[in-house]
Design a protein around this motif. Structure first.
Motif, PDB file in Angstrom:
ATOM      1  N   GLU A  65     -63.763 -26.942  71.690  1.00  0.00           N
ATOM      2  CA  GLU A  65     -63.117 -28.218  72.305  1.00  0.00           C
ATOM      3  C   GLU A  65     -61.784 -27.940  73.222  1.00  0.00           C
ATOM      4  O   GLU A  65     -61.531 -28.589  74.233  1.00  0.00           O
ATOM      5  N   ASN A  66     -61.071 -26.737  72.809  1.00  0.00           N
ATOM      6  CA  ASN A  66     -59.857 -26.493  73.693  1.00  0.00           C
ATOM      7  C   ASN A  66     -59.421 -24.927  73.315  1.00  0.00           C
ATOM      8  O   ASN A  66     -59.972 -24.279  72.395  1.00  0.00           O
ATOM      9  N   TYR A  67     -58.572 -24.868  74.175  1.00  0.00           N
ATOM     10  CA  TYR A  67     -58.121 -23.398  74.312  1.00  0.00           C
ATOM     11  C   TYR A  67     -57.250 -22.890  73.060  1.00  0.00           C
ATOM     12  O   TYR A  67     -57.228 -21.790  72.705  1.00  0.00           O
ATOM     13  N   GLU A  68     -56.714 -23.840  72.583  1.00  0.00           N
ATOM     14  CA  GLU A  68     -55.865 -23.619  71.326  1.00  0.00           C
ATOM     15  C   GLU A  68     -56.886 -23.183  70.105  1.00  0.00           C
ATOM     16  O   GLU A  68     -56.733 -22.300  69.286  1.00  0.00           O
ATOM     17  N   ILE A  69     -58.079 -23.646  70.087  1.00  0.00           N
ATOM     18  CA  ILE A  69     -59.238 -23.450  69.067  1.00  0.00           C
ATOM     19  C   ILE A  69     -59.483 -21.786  69.273  1.00  0.00           C
ATOM     20  O   ILE A  69     -59.730 -20.941  68.490  1.00  0.00           O
ATOM     21  N   ILE A  70     -59.793 -21.614  70.590  1.00  0.00           N
ATOM     22  CA  ILE A  70     -60.074 -20.129  71.210  1.00  0.00           C
ATOM     23  C   ILE A  70     -59.149 -19.236  70.630  1.00  0.00           C
ATOM     24  O   ILE A  70     -59.276 -18.127  70.313  1.00  0.00           O
ATOM     25  N   ASP A  71     -57.834 -19.552  71.032  1.00  0.00           N
ATOM     26  CA  ASP A  71     -56.772 -18.625  70.956  1.00  0.00           C
ATOM     27  C   ASP A  71     -56.725 -18.436  69.238  1.00  0.00           C
ATOM     28  O   ASP A  71     -56.299 -17.177  68.846  1.00  0.00           O
ATOM     29  N   ASN A  72     -56.830 -19.231  68.406  1.00  0.00           N
ATOM     30  CA  ASN A  72     -56.644 -19.062  66.882  1.00  0.00           C
ATOM     31  C   ASN A  72     -58.006 -18.317  66.640  1.00  0.00           C
ATOM     32  O   ASN A  72     -57.731 -17.478  65.724  1.00  0.00           O
ATOM     33  N   ILE A  73     -59.068 -18.391  67.194  1.00  0.00           N
ATOM     34  CA  ILE A  73     -60.143 -17.619  66.717  1.00  0.00           C
ATOM     35  C   ILE A  73     -59.919 -15.910  67.328  1.00  0.00           C
ATOM     36  O   ILE A  73     -59.999 -15.123  66.260  1.00  0.00           O
ATOM     37  N   ILE A  74     -59.350 -15.832  68.264  1.00  0.00           N
ATOM     38  CA  ILE A  74     -59.209 -14.547  68.717  1.00  0.00           C
ATOM     39  C   ILE A  74     -58.097 -13.986  68.075  1.00  0.00           C
ATOM     40  O   ILE A  74     -58.295 -12.684  67.612  1.00  0.00           O
ATOM     41  N   ARG A  75     -56.852 -14.548  67.713  1.00  0.00           N
ATOM     42  CA  ARG A  75     -55.801 -14.001  66.881  1.00  0.00           C
ATOM     43  C   ARG A  75     -56.451 -13.518  65.503  1.00  0.00           C
ATOM     44  O   ARG A  75     -56.103 -12.344  64.928  1.00  0.00           O
ATOM     45  N   GLU A  76     -57.126 -14.325  64.724  1.00  0.00           N
ATOM     46  CA  GLU A  76     -57.849 -13.935  63.498  1.00  0.00           C
ATOM     47  C   GLU A  76     -58.785 -12.976  63.757  1.00  0.00           C
ATOM     48  O   GLU A  76     -58.762 -11.668  62.877  1.00  0.00           O
ATOM     49  N   LEU A  77     -59.738 -12.792  64.834  1.00  0.00           N
ATOM     50  CA  LEU A  77     -60.615 -11.840  65.046  1.00  0.00           C
ATOM     51  C   LEU A  77     -59.928 -10.326  65.331  1.00  0.00           C
ATOM     52  O   LEU A  77     -60.264  -9.356  64.825  1.00  0.00           O
ATOM     53  N   LYS A  78     -58.919 -10.459  65.805  1.00  0.00           N
ATOM     54  CA  LYS A  78     -57.985  -9.311  66.099  1.00  0.00           C
ATOM     55  C   LYS A  78     -57.502  -8.653  65.001  1.00  0.00           C
ATOM     56  O   LYS A  78     -57.434  -7.368  64.584  1.00  0.00           O
ATOM     57  N   ASP A  79     -56.835  -9.567  64.218  1.00  0.00           N
ATOM     58  CA  ASP A  79     -56.309  -9.398  62.864  1.00  0.00           C
ATOM     59  C   ASP A  79     -57.275  -8.489  62.045  1.00  0.00           C
ATOM     60  O   ASP A  79     -56.921  -7.539  61.335  1.00  0.00           O
ATOM     61  N   LYS A  80     -58.524  -8.897  61.977  1.00  0.00           N
ATOM     62  CA  LYS A  80     -59.701  -8.312  61.438  1.00  0.00           C
ATOM     63  C   LYS A  80     -60.278  -6.901  61.895  1.00  0.00           C
ATOM     64  O   LYS A  80     -61.005  -6.224  61.288  1.00  0.00           O
ATOM     65  N   GLY A  81     -59.768  -6.637  63.215  1.00  0.00           N
ATOM     66  CA  GLY A  81     -60.116  -5.396  63.891  1.00  0.00           C
ATOM     67  C   GLY A  81     -61.674  -5.746  64.440  1.00  0.00           C
ATOM     68  O   GLY A  81     -62.278  -4.726  64.840  1.00  0.00           O
ATOM     69  N   TYR A  82     -62.217  -6.893  64.438  1.00  0.00           N
ATOM     70  CA  TYR A  82     -63.409  -7.120  65.217  1.00  0.00           C
ATOM     71  C   TYR A  82     -63.578  -7.031  66.564  1.00  0.00           C
ATOM     72  O   TYR A  82     -64.688  -6.842  67.148  1.00  0.00           O
ATOM     73  N   LEU A  83     -62.513  -7.471  67.344  1.00  0.00           N
ATOM     74  CA  LEU A  83     -62.144  -7.538  68.784  1.00  0.00           C
ATOM     75  C   LEU A  83     -62.204  -6.022  69.342  1.00  0.00           C
ATOM     76  O   LEU A  83     -61.336  -5.306  69.029  1.00  0.00           O
ATOM     77  N   ILE A  84     -62.792  -6.198  70.538  1.00  0.00           N
ATOM     78  CA  ILE A  84     -62.728  -4.796  71.471  1.00  0.00           C
ATOM     79  C   ILE A  84     -61.587  -5.385  72.276  1.00  0.00           C
ATOM     80  O   ILE A  84     -61.714  -6.122  73.124  1.00  0.00           O
ATOM     81  N   GLU A  85     -60.497  -4.671  72.434  1.00  0.00           N
ATOM     82  CA  GLU A  85     -59.260  -5.124  73.208  1.00  0.00           C
ATOM     83  C   GLU A  85     -59.126  -3.907  74.461  1.00  0.00           C
ATOM     84  O   GLU A  85     -59.538  -2.632  74.303  1.00  0.00           O
ATOM     85  N   ASP A  86     -58.588  -4.632  75.514  1.00  0.00           N
ATOM     86  CA  ASP A  86     -58.363  -3.706  76.664  1.00  0.00           C
ATOM     87  C   ASP A  86     -57.444  -2.282  76.512  1.00  0.00           C
ATOM     88  O   ASP A  86     -56.600  -2.263  75.553  1.00  0.00           O
TER      89      ASP A  86
END
Length: 171
Positions: free
Chosen positions: A150-171
């Motif tokens: 629904e908004n970018y705040e939700i996306i940011d929360n998702i990204i933050r936790e996925l990064k913490d768990k090491g699931y996201l590929i970062e630049d």
């Protein structure tokens, strides 16, 4: 009911429902075979109708003008799929699809439309009961998801936790 009327019925049915409908269920309602429905869906798609085939059945997504979307790149083992998906939906994210880049076939996309913990559990149960391998197996764990919220705040929360768990590929 002729084929044109049947396709109009199918289109209206999918527009009015928020949840997917199995082709076999639609076929039973109309007194035709599932293959007739598959053909009708193909014709409707060729006419430009946006119909998605999910593991739960066919659906026409509502045009959600206020939704934001982000494509995210992931890398993890198949054992982490359930946690990855639950992390996304717990914040209100919707996992629209999974995409891999295959060396022979190019882009392979699977429509998911996972919105709730129930959807995640259902997907995981089907993965196990079908004895199917997830697409990420073909790419050593690397895959993409289109995530809407629904908004970018939700996306940011998702990204933050996925990064913490090491699931996201970062630049």
């Amino acid at each position: 009911m002729n084929s044109k009327e049947r396709r109009a019925y199918i289109e209206n049915l999918l527009k009015e429902n928020n949840s997917p409908r199995k082709g076999s269920s639609i076929a039973e309602d109309l007194g035709v075979t599932r293959q007739v429905i598959v053909k009708d869906i193909a014709i409707l798609r060729a006419e430009g109708k946006k119909i998605i085939a999910t593991p739960e059945g066919y659906l026409m997504p509502k045009e959600e003008r206020n939704m934001v979307k982000k494509i995210m790149a992931f890398s993890h083992k198949s054992d982490d799929i359930e946690d990855e998906l639950k992390t996304i939906v717990k914040f209100g994210g919707i996992i629209e699809d999974v995409v891999i880049e295959h060396s022979l076939y190019g882009e392979i996309r699977g429509m998911l439309m996972i919105k709730t913990f129930y959807d995640v559990e259902n997907f995981i149960n089907k993965l196990k009961s079908y004895k199917a391998e997830p697409l990420l197996i073909l790419t050593g764990g690397i895959h993409l998801h289109s995530i809407s919220a629904e908004n970018y705040e939700i996306i940011d929360n998702i990204i933050r936790e996925l990064k913490d768990k090491g699931y996201l590929i970062e630049d």
